[in-house]
Design an enzyme around this catalytic site. Sequence first.
Site, PDB file in Angstrom:
ATOM      1  N   HIS A   1      38.748 -16.856  28.691  1.00  0.00           N
ATOM      2  CA  HIS A   1      38.132 -15.615  28.723  1.00  0.00           C
ATOM      3  C   HIS A   1      37.320 -15.490  27.165  1.00  0.00           C
ATOM      4  CE1 HIS A   1      37.510 -11.133  28.604  1.00  0.00           C
ATOM      5  NE2 HIS A   1      38.297 -11.154  27.847  1.00  0.00           N
TER       6      HIS A   1
ATOM      7  N   CYS B   1      41.005  -8.070  31.763  1.00  0.00           N
ATOM      8  CA  CYS B   1      40.373  -9.295  31.611  1.00  0.00           C
ATOM      9  C   CYS B   1      41.004 -10.463  32.197  1.00  0.00           C
ATOM     10  CB  CYS B   1      39.867  -9.433  30.104  1.00  0.00           C
ATOM     11  SG  CYS B   1      39.203  -7.989  29.276  1.00  0.00           S
TER      12      CYS B   1
ATOM     13  N   ASN C   1      31.683  -9.387  25.733  1.00  0.00           N
ATOM     14  CA  ASN C   1      33.003  -9.507  26.296  1.00  0.00           C
ATOM     15  C   ASN C   1      32.679  -8.766  27.769  1.00  0.00           C
ATOM     16  OD1 ASN C   1      35.559  -9.141  27.907  1.00  0.00           O
ATOM     17  ND2 ASN C   1      36.462  -8.584  25.939  1.00  0.00           N
TER      18      ASN C   1
HETATM   19  N1  COA Z   1      30.080  -2.910  12.351  1.00  0.00           N
HETATM   20  C1  COA Z   1      30.428  -2.891  11.089  1.00  0.00           C
HETATM   21  N2  COA Z   1      31.403  -2.501  10.533  1.00  0.00           N
HETATM   22  C2  COA Z   1      32.620  -2.478  11.467  1.00  0.00           C
HETATM   23  C3  COA Z   1      32.506  -2.335  12.978  1.00  0.00           C
HETATM   24  C4  COA Z   1      31.089  -2.798  13.419  1.00  0.00           C
HETATM   25  N3  COA Z   1      30.909  -2.610  14.401  1.00  0.00           N
HETATM   26  N4  COA Z   1      33.626  -2.148  13.330  1.00  0.00           N
HETATM   27  C5  COA Z   1      34.437  -1.867  12.458  1.00  0.00           C
HETATM   28  N5  COA Z   1      33.973  -2.165  11.312  1.00  0.00           N
HETATM   29  C6  COA Z   1      34.396  -2.051   9.870  1.00  0.00           C
HETATM   30  C7  COA Z   1      35.590  -1.224  10.171  1.00  0.00           C
HETATM   31  O1  COA Z   1      35.740   0.247   9.991  1.00  0.00           O
HETATM   32  C8  COA Z   1      36.339  -1.865   8.806  1.00  0.00           C
HETATM   33  O2  COA Z   1      36.045  -1.279   7.532  1.00  0.00           O
HETATM   34  P1  COA Z   1      36.763  -1.032   6.415  1.00  0.00           P
HETATM   35  O3  COA Z   1      37.103  -2.238   5.882  1.00  0.00           O
HETATM   36  O4  COA Z   1      35.756  -0.105   5.303  1.00  0.00           O
HETATM   37  O5  COA Z   1      37.869  -0.034   6.975  1.00  0.00           O
HETATM   38  C9  COA Z   1      36.046  -3.285   8.802  1.00  0.00           C
HETATM   39  O6  COA Z   1      34.767  -3.378   9.496  1.00  0.00           O
HETATM   40  C10 COA Z   1      36.991  -4.346   9.300  1.00  0.00           C
HETATM   41  O7  COA Z   1      37.579  -3.926  10.504  1.00  0.00           O
HETATM   42  P2  COA Z   1      38.497  -4.624  11.205  1.00  0.00           P
HETATM   43  O8  COA Z   1      39.033  -3.935  12.292  1.00  0.00           O
HETATM   44  O9  COA Z   1      39.544  -5.280  10.267  1.00  0.00           O
HETATM   45  O10 COA Z   1      37.739  -5.919  11.639  1.00  0.00           O
HETATM   46  P3  COA Z   1      38.277  -7.140  12.268  1.00  0.00           P
HETATM   47  O11 COA Z   1      37.689  -8.407  11.355  1.00  0.00           O
HETATM   48  O12 COA Z   1      39.562  -7.190  12.668  1.00  0.00           O
HETATM   49  O13 COA Z   1      37.104  -7.439  13.501  1.00  0.00           O
HETATM   50  C11 COA Z   1      37.334  -6.948  15.991  1.00  0.00           C
HETATM   51  C12 COA Z   1      37.373  -6.357  14.488  1.00  0.00           C
HETATM   52  C13 COA Z   1      37.357  -5.880  16.800  1.00  0.00           C
HETATM   53  C14 COA Z   1      36.082  -7.527  16.208  1.00  0.00           C
HETATM   54  C15 COA Z   1      38.605  -7.753  15.988  1.00  0.00           C
HETATM   55  O14 COA Z   1      39.573  -7.148  15.530  1.00  0.00           O
HETATM   56  C16 COA Z   1      38.650  -8.298  17.368  1.00  0.00           C
HETATM   57  O15 COA Z   1      37.804  -8.993  18.050  1.00  0.00           O
HETATM   58  N6  COA Z   1      39.618  -8.007  17.997  1.00  0.00           N
HETATM   59  C17 COA Z   1      39.910  -8.302  19.394  1.00  0.00           C
HETATM   60  C18 COA Z   1      39.132  -7.552  20.393  1.00  0.00           C
HETATM   61  C19 COA Z   1      39.068  -7.786  21.800  1.00  0.00           C
HETATM   62  O16 COA Z   1      39.087  -8.795  22.204  1.00  0.00           O
HETATM   63  N7  COA Z   1      39.351  -6.934  22.731  1.00  0.00           N
HETATM   64  C20 COA Z   1      39.291  -7.364  24.175  1.00  0.00           C
HETATM   65  C21 COA Z   1      40.340  -8.023  24.641  1.00  0.00           C
HETATM   66  S1  COA Z   1      40.100  -8.435  26.302  1.00  0.00           S
END
Ligand code: COA
Length: 320
Positions: free
Chosen positions: A247, A111, A277
């Site tokens: 980004h 990215c 994204n």
């Molecule tokens: N829908 C519903 N629930 C979901 C889900 C979805 N699409 N994806 C994950 N969950 C659940 C998980 O399983 C977890 O459940 P649990 O509590 O029962 O275990 C819960 O939601 C929380 O998951 P978590 O990973 O802690 O969520 P988060 O608040 O960290 O958000 C992201 C997850 C991926 C949105 C966040 O971590 C993020 O944006 N990270 C950066 C990713 C990124 O930008 N990548 C590209 C970089 S260029």
Amino acid sequence: MTARIAGIGICVPENIITNDDLAKIVDTNDEWIRSRTGICERRISTEDGTSALAAKAAKKALEAAGVSPEEIDILILGTSSPDYNYPSGACEVQAAIGAVNAVAFDISAACAGFIFAMEIVQGFFQAGIYKTALIIGSETLSKVTDWSDRGTCVLFGDGAGAAVLKADEKGIIDMMMGSDGTKGPVLACQSRTLGNFLTGTKPEIGFMTMDGQEVFRFAVKKVPESVEILLKKTGIPKEEIKYYVLHQANERIIEAAAKRLKEPMDKFPMSISRYGNTSTASIPLLLNEMVEHGMLEPGDKIVMSGFGAGMTWGAVLLEW
Ligand code: COA
């Protein structure tokens, strides 16, 4: 001489996939996706690959800049979802648009690819080697997405954005870039597993894998840090920065960056709700919208910043 953006063009697939559409294939829902990421919908390509989207965006950028394909000296495509191992996507674009005098190659910086491409061009311009460049960020990440993994499949979208850069008196003021290979496993796509007659293994297709929380922590630290480095190096006060073009990975990452930089949210334009994204395409997609909405005037100072798998990061401070 420095690099000035002379024209921008984009291409996004027609297929719009909403959060509700995704809720039909994985256990997720619109409320979760919107509140955790800011994404409402994304584009998914069914016909065009990375190079085709890139070529369409490139043609529009050339048109916007009033530059002919023959004038391009260097053509760089940033992508982490190329259609082939080789030829490079950049060479395919070169053939498609007739940039017969350009040297063309891809870079893999995920990215941060668009920012890295811009900084490579800046180096060539400063050295007086080239005068006109075409840089493109193009992705069809949908083909390496595991559509049964709700932790990643809701985040990404396909698209391409291109910019013509010209050597000029004004443009990029300063830039920085970095990488940390020790963090590679937190966001990876092992799509080319080794296979040969000695090991008896066969090539396998792998999908994107991600430790979302680790990437989140990395981004909220590195994005403001890279912006601060540029502001300090140039001595340009925050008050002079009209926009931060970051980004588009997650609305919450952008909000956290704004908070750390102590800058108001209206300096952080966003398009993530409509495209998700799009990796290396996200910054030119957003810039294109800003141009279309008349948000940028000559002389405006903006900071662009990208981060991604590798891990990689980079930022550019420029005068429009
Ligand atoms: N829908 C519903 N629930 C979901 C889900 C979805 N699409 N994806 C994950 N969950 C659940 C998980 O399983 C977890 O459940 P649990 O509590 O029962 O275990 C819960 O939601 C929380 O998951 P978590 O990973 O802690 O969520 P988060 O608040 O960290 O958000 C992201 C997850 C991926 C949105 C966040 O971590 C993020 O944006 N990270 C950066 C990713 C990124 O930008 N990548 C590209 C970089 S260029």
